[in-house]
Design a protein around this motif. Structure first.
Motif, PDB file in Angstrom:
ATOM      1  N   MET A 190      10.888  24.019  22.150  1.00 16.81           N
ATOM      2  CA  MET A 190      12.098  23.959  21.342  1.00 16.81           C
ATOM      3  C   MET A 190      12.513  25.346  20.831  1.00 16.81           C
ATOM      4  O   MET A 190      13.197  25.464  19.819  1.00 16.81           O
ATOM      5  N   ALA A 191      12.098  26.382  21.534  1.00 18.25           N
ATOM      6  CA  ALA A 191      12.354  27.740  21.068  1.00 18.25           C
ATOM      7  C   ALA A 191      13.837  28.008  20.870  1.00 18.25           C
ATOM      8  O   ALA A 191      14.221  28.760  19.966  1.00 18.25           O
ATOM      9  N   ASP A 192      14.676  27.393  21.679  1.00 21.78           N
ATOM     10  CA  ASP A 192      16.113  27.614  21.569  1.00 21.78           C
ATOM     11  C   ASP A 192      16.717  26.971  20.325  1.00 21.78           C
ATOM     12  O   ASP A 192      17.874  27.221  19.993  1.00 21.78           O
ATOM     13  N   GLN A 193      15.942  26.153  19.603  1.00 21.27           N
ATOM     14  CA  GLN A 193      16.466  25.469  18.426  1.00 21.27           C
ATOM     15  C   GLN A 193      16.170  26.187  17.109  1.00 21.27           C
ATOM     16  O   GLN A 193      16.644  25.768  16.057  1.00 21.27           O
ATOM     17  N   VAL A 194      15.394  27.255  17.156  1.00 26.79           N
ATOM     18  CA  VAL A 194      15.051  27.971  15.925  1.00 26.79           C
ATOM     19  C   VAL A 194      16.234  28.829  15.485  1.00 26.79           C
ATOM     20  O   VAL A 194      16.660  29.721  16.202  1.00 26.79           O
ATOM     21  N   VAL A 195      16.747  28.526  14.309  1.00 27.53           N
ATOM     22  CA  VAL A 195      17.814  29.333  13.722  1.00 27.53           C
ATOM     23  C   VAL A 195      17.349  29.981  12.418  1.00 27.53           C
ATOM     24  O   VAL A 195      18.095  30.736  11.799  1.00 27.53           O
ATOM     25  N   ALA A 196      16.131  29.674  12.003  1.00 29.79           N
ATOM     26  CA  ALA A 196      15.572  30.268  10.782  1.00 29.79           C
ATOM     27  C   ALA A 196      15.524  31.779  10.924  1.00 29.79           C
ATOM     28  O   ALA A 196      15.271  32.309  12.005  1.00 29.79           O
ATOM     29  N   THR A 197      15.774  32.456   9.800  1.00 26.28           N
ATOM     30  CA  THR A 197      15.683  33.911   9.735  1.00 26.28           C
ATOM     31  C   THR A 197      14.761  34.264   8.571  1.00 26.28           C
ATOM     32  O   THR A 197      14.485  33.417   7.716  1.00 26.28           O
ATOM     33  N   GLU A 198      14.337  35.499   8.532  1.00 26.61           N
ATOM     34  CA  GLU A 198      13.533  35.939   7.386  1.00 26.61           C
ATOM     35  C   GLU A 198      14.311  35.741   6.093  1.00 26.61           C
ATOM     36  O   GLU A 198      13.750  35.308   5.085  1.00 26.61           O
ATOM     37  N   GLU A 199      15.594  36.051   6.114  1.00 27.82           N
ATOM     38  CA  GLU A 199      16.422  35.914   4.912  1.00 27.82           C
ATOM     39  C   GLU A 199      16.451  34.457   4.433  1.00 27.82           C
ATOM     40  O   GLU A 199      16.274  34.181   3.244  1.00 27.82           O
ATOM     41  N   LEU A 200      16.676  33.517   5.347  1.00 24.46           N
ATOM     42  CA  LEU A 200      16.705  32.099   4.972  1.00 24.46           C
ATOM     43  C   LEU A 200      15.349  31.640   4.433  1.00 24.46           C
ATOM     44  O   LEU A 200      15.268  30.923   3.441  1.00 24.46           O
ATOM     45  N   LEU A 201      14.278  32.042   5.099  1.00 24.25           N
ATOM     46  CA  LEU A 201      12.945  31.653   4.646  1.00 24.25           C
ATOM     47  C   LEU A 201      12.628  32.243   3.281  1.00 24.25           C
ATOM     48  O   LEU A 201      12.090  31.552   2.409  1.00 24.25           O
ATOM     49  N   ARG A 202      12.960  33.518   3.079  1.00 20.93           N
ATOM     50  CA  ARG A 202      12.707  34.159   1.787  1.00 20.93           C
ATOM     51  C   ARG A 202      13.439  33.406   0.669  1.00 20.93           C
ATOM     52  O   ARG A 202      12.872  33.105  -0.365  1.00 20.93           O
ATOM     53  N   LYS A 203      14.701  33.083   0.929  1.00 24.05           N
ATOM     54  CA  LYS A 203      15.518  32.383  -0.071  1.00 24.05           C
ATOM     55  C   LYS A 203      14.953  30.983  -0.353  1.00 24.05           C
ATOM     56  O   LYS A 203      14.841  30.586  -1.518  1.00 24.05           O
ATOM     57  N   ASN A 204      14.607  30.234   0.679  1.00 27.16           N
ATOM     58  CA  ASN A 204      14.257  28.833   0.507  1.00 27.16           C
ATOM     59  C   ASN A 204      12.776  28.567   0.236  1.00 27.16           C
ATOM     60  O   ASN A 204      12.427  27.492  -0.257  1.00 27.16           O
TER      61      ASN A 204
END
Length: 174
Positions: free
Chosen positions: A38-52
């Protein structure tokens, strides 16, 4: 320095992730997505992870696994709530151990710590989902005496369907 949580595995320990671990968490997410095809489905970024994960509102926690100070796996989890039980639970969203570190008990150590954490936090249960084709994971979970819940089907709203439902609610028709 974050507190190291010992395991029964020589040279291995766990610890809770901190903001500085965001890139490492994203690397594990990419590893898991590749394994699950499912590699093509990852939209997470460092910025999103840091925030959430580490921002004003933290939506989940992450446990990291190390083998001789090398990061080898992670578990990302959050609290759920059972209305019937009247208690919180822990939902394990993702569990991943690098292929080179599998078979050594690291996945078991992550789950055992989460079970301990659930008991300490007075949770009624620890739950997770597994892809139907993932026989190695299913065998692993069943070896731990975990049981599948065959009487429930997971449903999901996402993307356009989620936005359409939100607009439905916003229009006062929900």
């Amino acid at each position: 320095m974050p507190q190291k949580i010992p395991t029964d595995i020589p040279g291995c320990y766990l610890r809770f992730a901190e903001k500085e671990d965001t890139a490492l968490i994203l690397d594990f997410i990419h590893g898991l997505a590749a394994y699950e095809k499912m590699a093509d489905q990852v939209v997470a970024t460092e910025e999103l992870l840091r925030k959430n994960l580490f921002g004003k509102q933290s939506y989940a926690e992450v446990l990291l696994a190390y083998d001789r100070d090398e990061p080898v796996g992670f578990a990302l989890f959050f609290h759920s709530f059972s209305t019937f039980r009247g208690q919180a639970g822990i939902y394990l969203e993702d569990l991943y151990v690098n292929p080179s570190a599998r078979g050594r008990g690291i996945g078991t150590a992550l789950l055992a710590f989460l079970a301990q954490l659930a008991v300490e936090r007075d949770c009624a249960r620890l739950e997770w989902s597994v892809l139907n084709w993932n026989k190695p994971a299913i065998d692993f979970y069943e070896s731990l005496k975990a049981r599948p819940l065959d009487d429930w089907t997971t449903y999901r709203l996402s993307g356009r369907a989620l936005r359409n439902m939100a607009q439905h609610a916003a229009s006062g028709q929900a």
